[in-house]
Design an enzyme around this catalytic site. Structure first.
Site, PDB file in Angstrom:
ATOM      1  N   ASP A  26       0.935  -1.135  -0.112  1.00  0.00           N
ATOM      2  CA  ASP A  26       0.152  -0.039  -0.101  1.00  0.00           C
ATOM      3  C   ASP A  26       0.924   1.220  -0.002  1.00  0.00           C
ATOM      4  O   ASP A  26       1.270   1.601   1.015  1.00  0.00           O
ATOM      5  CB  ASP A  26      -1.150  -0.131   1.356  1.00  0.00           C
ATOM      6  CG  ASP A  26      -1.937  -0.945   1.231  1.00  0.00           C
ATOM      7  OD1 ASP A  26      -2.746  -0.921   0.157  1.00  0.00           O
ATOM      8  OD2 ASP A  26      -2.229  -2.033   2.033  1.00  0.00           O
ATOM      9  N   ASP A  67     -10.573  -4.940  -1.467  1.00  0.00           N
ATOM     10  CA  ASP A  67      -9.548  -4.566  -0.486  1.00  0.00           C
ATOM     11  C   ASP A  67     -10.275  -3.611   0.555  1.00  0.00           C
ATOM     12  O   ASP A  67     -10.793  -2.540   0.273  1.00  0.00           O
ATOM     13  CB  ASP A  67      -8.503  -3.565  -1.269  1.00  0.00           C
ATOM     14  CG  ASP A  67      -7.665  -2.981  -0.266  1.00  0.00           C
ATOM     15  OD1 ASP A  67      -7.401  -3.330   0.784  1.00  0.00           O
ATOM     16  OD2 ASP A  67      -6.679  -2.415  -0.900  1.00  0.00           O
TER      17      ASP A  67
HETATM   18  C1  DX5 Z   1      -6.355   0.651   2.619  1.00  0.00           C
HETATM   19  C2  DX5 Z   1      -5.439  -0.165   2.236  1.00  0.00           C
HETATM   20  C3  DX5 Z   1      -5.672  -1.651   2.454  1.00  0.00           C
HETATM   21  C4  DX5 Z   1      -5.720  -1.998   3.873  1.00  0.00           C
HETATM   22  C5  DX5 Z   1      -6.413  -3.292   4.263  1.00  0.00           C
HETATM   23  O1  DX5 Z   1      -5.982   2.143   2.320  1.00  0.00           O
HETATM   24  O2  DX5 Z   1      -5.754  -0.059   0.855  1.00  0.00           O
HETATM   25  O3  DX5 Z   1      -4.917  -2.495   1.667  1.00  0.00           O
HETATM   26  O4  DX5 Z   1      -4.349  -2.064   4.515  1.00  0.00           O
HETATM   27  O5  DX5 Z   1      -6.349  -3.497   5.606  1.00  0.00           O
HETATM   28  P1  DX5 Z   1      -7.594  -4.326   6.385  1.00  0.00           P
HETATM   29  O6  DX5 Z   1      -7.770  -5.618   5.797  1.00  0.00           O
HETATM   30  O7  DX5 Z   1      -7.265  -4.121   7.703  1.00  0.00           O
HETATM   31  O8  DX5 Z   1      -8.784  -3.390   5.910  1.00  0.00           O
HETATM   32 ZN    ZN Z   2      -4.605  -1.589  -0.489  1.00  0.00          ZN
END
Ligand code: DX5
Ligand code: ZN
Length: 215
Positions: free
Chosen positions: A33, A171
């Site tokens: 990310d 996601d």
């Molecule tokens: C949010 C990111 C995600 C996030 C997912 O901006 O793009 O990839 O890290 O984390 P969880 O699974 O905890 O929602």
């Molecule tokens: Zn992400």
């Protein structure tokens, strides 16, 4: 169901211990990310950390660019030969040119949509895409809850993307409680952050999530 592990939710300083425990049959991709403090409020990491993470594991990288003007940054990530580079449709006026550049470099092209962005935003560029990443939280942080209208939007987008053989990735807020439903809706790939790293053993949890998805 394929699992892409979002290391944003991991303890960064422990990555060199955690990543070598990952088995390819449990964790399909490492989700990177990249956040610029502009398109999203936080700054996470850039190409240097992405490169180091890639050196810690044989599992391919799934790069999620949450940056303004992705066309100015993409080259640095293409050089790292990830599985896929995904940019946000909200961040560029040049989606087709950017998609072509990514494919030319031998990577899969992904486009992401925020929860408030309608599916129609990508209807004219579908032939240029290999993957659509649907955000089921507003981007910027791990550990948020899956949005209420997520399932409905997945159904709509699945109908648009399947004729093109485009992979569907979800996601945000994916965990044990919703992964079965996501599988039933035809989601190919789930990004999981806190649902993996906030458990004692993320590699084992990857297997558990895959088993739950199968039902
Ligand atoms: C949010 C990111 C995600 C996030 C997912 O901006 O793009 O990839 O890290 O984390 P969880 O699974 O905890 O929602
Ligand atoms: Zn992400």
């Amino acid at each position: 169901m394929k699992i892409s592990a979002s290391i944003l939710a991991a303890k960064m300083t422990a990555l060199s211990t955690i990543l070598p425990t990952f088995k390819k049959e449990n964790i399909d991709y490492i989700h990177m990310d990249v956040m610029d403090g502009n398109f999203v409020p936080q700054i996470s990491f850039g190409e240097a950390i992405t490169k180091e993470v890639g050196e810690l594991t044989d599992i391919p990288l799934d790069v999620h660019l949450m940056v303004a003007k992705p066309e100015d940054h993409v080259q640095k990530y293409l050089e790292l030969k990830p599985y896929c580079v995904t940019f946000h449709i909200e961040t560029t006026h040049f989606a087709v040119r950017l998609a072509e550049e990514i494919r030319k470099a031998g990577c899969k092209v992904g486009v992401s949509l925020n929860p408030a962005t309608p599916p129609e935003a990508i209807s004219t560029i579908l032939p240029y895409l290999d993957l659509v990443l649907l955000m089921t939280v507003d981007p910027g942080f791990y550990g948020q809850s899956f949005i209420k209208t997520g399932f409905e939007k997945i159904e709509k987008v699945r109908k648009m993307t399947s004729p093109y053989g485009i992979e569907l990735e979800v996601d945000g807020g994916v965990n044990e409680s919703n992964i079965r439903e996501l599988e039933k809706l035809g989601v190919d790939l789930c990004v999981v952050g806190s649902g993996l790293f906030k458990t004692g053993n993320p590699n084992e949890q990857g297997k558990k999530l895959k088993d739950l998805a199968k039902g």
